[in-house]
Design a protein around this motif. Sequence first.
Motif, PDB file in Angstrom:
ATOM      1  N   SER A  47      27.681  49.335  32.370  1.00  0.00           N
ATOM      2  CA  SER A  47      28.072  49.301  33.762  1.00  0.00           C
ATOM      3  C   SER A  47      29.413  48.607  34.008  1.00  0.00           C
ATOM      4  N   GLN A  48      30.202  48.375  32.959  1.00  0.00           N
ATOM      5  CA  GLN A  48      31.499  47.745  33.162  1.00  0.00           C
ATOM      6  C   GLN A  48      32.435  48.630  33.983  1.00  0.00           C
ATOM      7  N   ASN A  49      32.129  49.924  34.062  1.00  0.00           N
ATOM      8  CA  ASN A  49      32.974  50.851  34.805  1.00  0.00           C
ATOM      9  C   ASN A  49      32.499  51.079  36.232  1.00  0.00           C
ATOM     10  N   LYS A  50      31.675  50.185  36.754  1.00  0.00           N
ATOM     11  CA  LYS A  50      31.061  50.353  38.079  1.00  0.00           C
ATOM     12  C   LYS A  50      31.735  49.445  39.102  1.00  0.00           C
ATOM     13  N   GLN A  51      32.367  50.054  40.123  1.00  0.00           N
ATOM     14  CA  GLN A  51      33.006  49.311  41.211  1.00  0.00           C
ATOM     15  C   GLN A  51      32.636  49.970  42.537  1.00  0.00           C
TER      16      GLN A  51
END
Length: 580
Positions: A47-51
């Motif tokens: 989920s590091q690409n979740k904004q």
Amino acid sequence: MGHPRILPAVLASAALALTGSAAALASPPPPPSDVLVNVASPPTPFSQNKQNEPAVAIDAHEPSVVVSGANDEIDEESCAAGDPTTCPFTDGVGVSGVYFSFTGGSSWTQPTYQGFTARSCIGPAACAPTTGPIGTLPKYAENGLVSDGDPAVAFGPRPGSDGSFSWGNGSRLYYANLTSNFPTSPAFKGFEAIAVSTTDNARAAAGGDASAWKAPVLISKQSSTTFSDKEQVWADNAASSRFFGNVYVCWASFVSNSRGNALPTPLVVARSSDGGATWTTKQVGPASDNGINQQADGCTIRTDSAGNVYVFGQGLRGGQQLQLMYRSTDGGAHWKGPQTVADRTSPGVTDPVLGRPTMDGIAGARVDLAAGPSVDIANGAPSGTDATDQIVMTWADGTDGLDNEKLLWTSSTDGGASWSPPKALDLPTGDRPVYTAPALSPDGKDLYVVDNAFTTPYRNDTSTVRGLVGQLWHANVVGGIPSGWTSLDRSAVGDPRGTSQNGLTAEFLGDYVYASATRDGVVGVWNDASHAEHCTAIDNYRASLYTSSPTAPPDVIGSCPSTFGNSDIRGGMWADPTTP
């Protein structure tokens, strides 16, 4: 309960005639010119690409300086760390991202600080977080706190050595967010609190200098059962104001969380008159919530050129959803209200598995029932001298039922005493607005509205393509009436199935979008899924939850495209199209 008073007949008649039909646009929307705001957040892994949940503020004193905040999971562990079928938040790791622009919002930079992080935990072995690079607010773990998102940002004047405020002293940035206790060194009672970080040097902060930020200040009063939520910050930024420099934060205080509920739920406003060093809190209105009468929630707070303070929220009276307003004329010491601004029907239908409303389909992105109205006031900042003090409110409304949602606006030109009949901004055919926000130019001559909308009907399956778009609108304002609506930007359409809650059972887009305007243009930000790839294994898993034989979640990293979950913040700066 009562209904809002209506503006005089002449103004109301004009409002009826000028509904801003998109069909009357002189030309189709221009090609997308929006840019990526979270420029350092990775496209993979989840989920590091979740904004999501963007906020934005322009420094009225120096409009080339803009800040945005968002929920940013850049520092979380990858789903591949440990059990590959789970994507948990990592205990102690913050999610309050911050981004800066020194080009008025046309380009962005994302700082890196040092703090408690799990971004190196990319699997396959389980991994313990440690001190290292972070892309979120600094100085939280060191103070026993975790930045928990729900970002809210505002610029105000900096206080001088004598405590008085002047733009000549420079500007101060306020960043309010939810905060929880750091696992090994709790700092407060309860489940979630409200904290405010400040910096007087945006350029140093943007360059990764953590010392440019002061340590976060806890401003909510907490008990062992308190869950503070849905905060927003505003700085009185018009020098003409009697309370110039005051800073206000509103939020909902869920004070009985220990019993599995959140009752009562008073609306609370905190104010600071010393630049955010100390705060006093005030309960605004009653606290009772019985499902028939509910206090204002999902608040927005603003000031006019004289320093009057307005708080808006969505609540219930007699079971009817209403847009409500409270007003203070003494700098937040006392409040009157609530006054009903307009009736409201939240969009969406209750998802039988999630137990929350959704709009785009089963296992879709939640539509928060408590998502409040968005409001702006033409207060003439930074001087206040050319203010009209007009107030505009926008919201997504579901009165006409599923697949017929509307973007509604209403306006007041008399300090909130009366409001124009709500009117729809006619969106392109097929657009179904979910989140929206207005921005008035400080002199009241231009109104901008940003929205996220679904472009496809409600889906009863997870296998059919869905659409999500962001758009920014402009209208000239003459005599308090917006007219001549045009689209400044319509983003690339993305598939929200490619977004995700960390628990994987549904999509996730957060609860709001944002815009801020100058006399020359606007900065808008919204949620974007155009670079998120949906995952067939996740689609099938989500669909199974609606059957009698739900399946287990899949191995996310092994089964899904690399950009699954890659939700972004997009937006940018657009000039007033009617300026010569």
